[in-house]
Scaffold this active site. Structure first.
Site, PDB file in Angstrom:
ATOM      1  N   CYS A  73      25.217  62.421  17.192  1.00 38.28           N
ATOM      2  CA  CYS A  73      24.623  63.573  17.868  1.00 38.28           C
ATOM      3  C   CYS A  73      24.611  63.301  19.376  1.00 38.28           C
ATOM      4  CB  CYS A  73      23.210  63.796  17.341  1.00 38.28           C
ATOM      5  SG  CYS A  73      22.375  65.184  18.114  1.00 38.28           S
ATOM      6  N   CYS A 196      24.437  72.009  21.246  1.00 41.97           N
ATOM      7  CA  CYS A 196      24.996  70.891  20.480  1.00 41.97           C
ATOM      8  C   CYS A 196      25.858  70.051  21.437  1.00 41.97           C
ATOM      9  CB  CYS A 196      25.836  71.431  19.326  1.00 41.97           C
ATOM     10  SG  CYS A 196      26.609  70.121  18.364  1.00 41.97           S
TER      11      CYS A 196
HETATM   12  N1  LIG Z   1      25.169  68.595  12.974  1.00 46.66           N
HETATM   13  C1  LIG Z   1      26.091  67.627  13.457  1.00 46.66           C
HETATM   14  C2  LIG Z   1      25.445  66.443  14.100  1.00 46.66           C
HETATM   15  C3  LIG Z   1      24.524  66.784  15.222  1.00 46.66           C
HETATM   16  C4  LIG Z   1      25.243  67.265  16.476  1.00 46.66           C
HETATM   17  C5  LIG Z   1      24.264  67.383  17.611  1.00 46.66           C
HETATM   18  N2  LIG Z   1      23.364  68.432  17.591  1.00 46.66           N
HETATM   19  C6  LIG Z   1      24.854  67.119  18.965  1.00 46.66           C
HETATM   20  O1  LIG Z   1      24.141  67.364  19.955  1.00 46.66           O
HETATM   21  O2  LIG Z   1      25.940  66.585  19.066  1.00 46.66           O
HETATM   22  C7  LIG Z   1      26.990  67.125  12.310  1.00 46.66           C
HETATM   23  O3  LIG Z   1      26.534  66.919  11.185  1.00 46.66           O
HETATM   24  O4  LIG Z   1      28.176  66.917  12.561  1.00 46.66           O
END
Ligand SMILES: N[C@@H](CCC[C@H](N)C(=O)O)C(=O)O
Length: 257
Positions: A73, A196
């Protein structure tokens, strides 16, 4: 058990954060992880971050999505750096370990600049790009981004193209000032999040690869705020990738679980 926790957010991507250097957290208890992230029955968050000791670096970040699945993340990494600084583990620069390996980061006030892994493999399809920036990302240009139902359209692509293991889905629209507006459906949350980090990194690289920007410094607007991505590009490979933006402690407390 009474658990001391901290709540952090990075451009509105919010996390329950636990200092697990004494290794007490029951990591196999995925129901507990989901419950802590539940916005009605728990603390609430898009994910859970455990900060742990690491032999090879200053600390280890263990990241769980709200459903208990693991990934890298970007925003979480930035928040983990801010938390390590708050705990006095690091000064203004650090190297820490995560599921995708070592990451270097610097901190200036609440702005964290996080180095991401190199990206060499970018799949370009007529309607979208797919690349891995620590987590898998589908990047698709759309019109009228503001009016898009990201939860519904994101879920269609997440399950329709990528099946059970899935992908995060980023919808992008160029903005007037050379920046890009982005909204992301996150797998593991199975909903739109406000931002994200690995997603906007993927968008910046995909937009550069497609010639939508010639700059190696790309500003991205998410519903939760602004992030800046910089990189070098040589022979189709992207290196020295940095994700920069705010990471803030929101509150701390104890939860009975
Ligand atoms: N949901 C994603 C992992 C989390 C990504 C995150 N919010 C970021 O900031 O990069 C996954 O399962 O790939």
């Amino acid at each position: 058990m009474v658990l001391e926790f901290f709540k952090y957010q990075g451009t509105g991507n919010d996390f329950v954060v636990v200092d697990n250097r004494l290794d007490f957290f029951p990591k196999d208890d995925l129901k507990l992880i989901s419950k802590l992230c539940d916005r009605r029955f728990g603390i609430g968050g898009d994910g859970l971050i455990l900060l742990e000791n690491d032999i090879a670096s200053d600390f280890r970040m263990v990241y769980y999505n709200a459903d208990g699945s693991k990934s890298m993340c970007g925003n979480g990494g930035r928040c983990a750096v801010a938390f390590a600084h708050y705990l006095g583990i690091i000064g203004t620069e650090t190297t820490f370990n995560a599921i995708d390996g070592l990451h270097f980061a610097t901190l200036e006030g609440d702005i964290v600049n996080l180095k991401m892994n190199n990206v060499t493999d970018i799949k370009e399809k007529p309607a979208y790009s797919f690349l891995d920036t620590g987590s898998p990302h589908h990047v698709q240009l759309v019109e009228n981004l503001e009016r898009l139902n990201v939860k519904i359209e994101g879920a269609k692509l997440r399950y329709g193209i990528y099946g059970k293991s899935g992908s995060n889905i980023n919808f992008v629209e160029p903005a007037e000032d050379q920046s890009f507006n982005v909204r992301t459906y996150e797998r593991g949350v199975e909903d739109e999040t406000l931002s994200c980090g690995t997603g906007v990194t993927a968008v910046a690289i995909a937009m550069h690869k497609q010639g939508k920007t010639a700059s190696n410094q790309v500003d991205i607007n998410t519903p939760g705020g602004k992030l800046a991505i910089s990189f070098e590009q040589q022979n189709g490979s992207y290196t020295d990738i940095y994700l920069k933006g705010p990471a803030k402690q929101v509150f701390k407390g104890d939860v009975v679980c």
